[in-house]
Design an enzyme around this catalytic site. Structure first.
Site, short mmCIF file in Angstrom:
data_model
loop_
_atom_site.label_atom_id
_atom_site.label_comp_id
_atom_site.label_asym_id
_atom_site.label_seq_id
_atom_site.Cartn_x
_atom_site.Cartn_y
_atom_site.Cartn_z
N LYS A 260 52.78 73.25 39.39
CA LYS A 260 51.45 73.15 39.73
C LYS A 260 51.64 71.62 41.00
O LYS A 260 51.22 72.28 41.34
CB LYS A 260 50.63 73.34 38.51
CG LYS A 260 50.45 74.42 38.06
CD LYS A 260 50.18 75.98 38.91
CE LYS A 260 49.35 76.62 37.78
NZ LYS A 260 49.35 78.14 38.67
N TYR B 109 51.79 72.74 28.11
CA TYR B 109 52.20 72.84 30.09
C TYR B 109 53.70 72.33 30.02
O TYR B 109 54.56 73.69 30.85
CB TYR B 109 51.33 72.62 30.51
CG TYR B 109 50.65 73.28 31.53
CD1 TYR B 109 50.73 74.49 31.69
CD2 TYR B 109 50.68 72.83 32.74
CE1 TYR B 109 49.93 75.33 32.31
CE2 TYR B 109 50.45 73.69 33.76
CZ TYR B 109 49.83 74.93 33.76
OH TYR B 109 49.56 76.04 34.69
N1 LIG Z 1 44.49 81.12 32.00
C1 LIG Z 1 44.17 79.73 32.47
O1 LIG Z 1 44.05 78.55 31.56
C2 LIG Z 1 44.65 78.98 34.18
C3 LIG Z 1 44.09 78.18 34.01
C4 LIG Z 1 43.97 77.04 35.28
C5 LIG Z 1 45.50 78.57 36.67
N2 LIG Z 1 45.42 79.46 36.37
C6 LIG Z 1 46.26 80.21 37.19
O2 LIG Z 1 45.62 81.21 37.32
C7 LIG Z 1 46.50 82.06 38.62
C8 LIG Z 1 46.20 83.79 37.81
O3 LIG Z 1 46.82 83.76 35.93
P1 LIG Z 1 45.60 83.92 34.74
O4 LIG Z 1 45.33 83.03 33.60
O5 LIG Z 1 45.05 84.99 35.20
O6 LIG Z 1 47.00 85.42 34.10
P2 LIG Z 1 47.55 86.71 33.97
O7 LIG Z 1 48.40 86.63 33.03
O8 LIG Z 1 46.17 87.65 34.49
O9 LIG Z 1 48.03 86.49 35.59
C9 LIG Z 1 48.84 86.39 35.90
C10 LIG Z 1 49.61 87.22 37.18
O10 LIG Z 1 51.19 86.38 37.90
C11 LIG Z 1 51.69 87.69 38.03
N3 LIG Z 1 53.26 87.30 38.07
C12 LIG Z 1 53.66 86.72 37.66
N4 LIG Z 1 54.87 86.89 37.71
C13 LIG Z 1 55.32 87.36 39.39
C14 LIG Z 1 55.96 88.07 40.17
N5 LIG Z 1 56.78 87.79 40.44
N6 LIG Z 1 55.91 88.60 41.21
C15 LIG Z 1 53.97 88.88 41.84
N7 LIG Z 1 53.00 88.78 40.81
C16 LIG Z 1 53.46 88.20 39.54
C17 LIG Z 1 51.63 88.75 36.50
O11 LIG Z 1 51.90 90.28 37.28
C18 LIG Z 1 50.02 88.42 36.66
O12 LIG Z 1 48.99 89.13 37.72
C19 LIG Z 1 48.05 81.55 37.84
O13 LIG Z 1 48.06 81.25 38.94
C20 LIG Z 1 47.82 80.34 36.98
O14 LIG Z 1 48.77 79.63 36.81
C21 LIG Z 1 45.43 79.42 34.83
#
Ligand SMILES: NC(=O)c1ccc[n+]([C@@H]2O[C@H](COP(=O)([O-])OP(=O)(O)OC[C@H]3O[C@@H](n4cnc5c(N)ncnc54)[C@H](O)[C@@H]3O)[C@@H](O)[C@H]2O)c1
Length: 255
Positions: free
Chosen positions: A161, A154
């Site tokens: 985070k 990570y």
């Molecule tokens: N997938 C996992 O394992 C996981 C676990 C815990 C937390 N998260 C968090 O959940 C959130 C959503 O992620 P996800 O897993 O749904 O993946 P995802 O790829 O579907 O979503 C990530 C989003 O970030 C957006 N993004 C990136 N750069 C950007 C910018 N400059 N301006 C505006 N938007 C931007 C992208 O357009 C995308 O929609 C994130 O904060 C991620 O870190 C994910």
């Protein structure tokens, strides 16, 4: 319309694919009675295509959270559609490839800075951009991956985070007087686009197969979306600066 978000107006960022936590949040929010508006990055066309799979049509606004022009026009564009907001969902994360996947000791600051800007500082930028629309108070909800621990692969998303989690607490401190709550869902691993961009993500996710008390499904973003919707609702009226784990309980297990 009934449901725990009946009558609420919610802005949701981060809908990119059907695997996005934000897509499931948007679907559940509509099912629970909310009127929603989506923001899109990198292109509105991608988000518009996925938005067609939601129960109801919704407007999509382009928003790069690092673009000051996009941020400064956001409130006016949302006002035209919804008038005001009761909730904002920050579902945004990004780190350059050299900040992920085992390169922690060699990552240049430029890449760390990008990760921090997009993934942490943006919680403040987005909240402030929406503040004029939350005169009656509101709920801001973001997504984290538990930053108390150092995880395999990570890398600099970990410190990003940790910064997001601290930013959420400071927003809670400074916006409480305006009755705006700021909370995070700490989700377990989900096989979204963001996750697949982390080299070796499956090694990280495999930890859940061995240590999570509740069975964890990597392909199901809905539990995280349910957590977000609960925090947007009136059922956590005196909760702010909080991080709620939707991780199968793994955070509670030592070994
Ligand atoms: N997938 C996992 O394992 C996981 C676990 C815990 C937390 N998260 C968090 O959940 C959130 C959503 O992620 P996800 O897993 O749904 O993946 P995802 O790829 O579907 O979503 C990530 C989003 O970030 C957006 N993004 C990136 N750069 C950007 C910018 N400059 N301006 C505006 N938007 C931007 C992208 O357009 C995308 O929609 C994130 O904060 C991620 O870190 C994910």
């Amino acid at each position: 319309m009934s449901g725990i978000l009946a009558g609420k107006r919610i802005l949701i960022t981060g809908v990119l694919m059907e695997s996005s936590i934000a897509f499931h949040t948007a679907k559940l929010a509509q099912e629970q009675g909310a009127e929603i508006i989506l923001t899109a990055f990198p292109r509105p066309t991608l988000t518009e295509r996925i938005a067609k799979k939601l129960p109801k049509p919704t407007k999509v606004i382009e928003l790069d959270v690092t673009n000051e022009e996009h941020l400064s026009r956001l409130a006016d564009l949302v006002r035209e559609e919804l008038g005001s907001l009761d909730g904002v969902v920050h579902s945004i994360g990004f780190a350059p490839q050299d900040a992920l996947g085992g390169n922690f000791l060699n990552t240049p600051f430029e890449s760390v800075s990008t990760a921090m800007h997009v993934s942490a500082f943006s919680l403040k930028s987005l909240t402030m951009a929406c503040l004029p629309l939350m005169q009656e108070g509101g709920s801001v909800v973001g997504l984290t991956f538990d930053a108390q621990y150092a995880w395999p692969q990570y890398d600099w998303m970990g410190p990003a985070k940790a910064a997001l989690e601290a930013t959420s607490r400071y927003l809670a401190r400074d916006l409480g007087k305006q009755n705006i709550r700021c909370n995070l869902i700490s989700a377990g691993p989900i096989g979204s686009m963001a996750a697949k961009s982390i080299p070796g993500f499956s090694d990280l996710a495999d930890v859940w197969n061995h240590r999570s008390p509740l069975e964890w499904d990597l392909s199901d973003p809905e539990p995280a979306g349910r957590g977000v919707v609960a925090l947007l609702s009136d059922w956590f009226p005196k909760t702010t600066g909080e991080i709620i784990h939707v991780d199968g309980g793994l955070h509670a297990i030592g070994a």
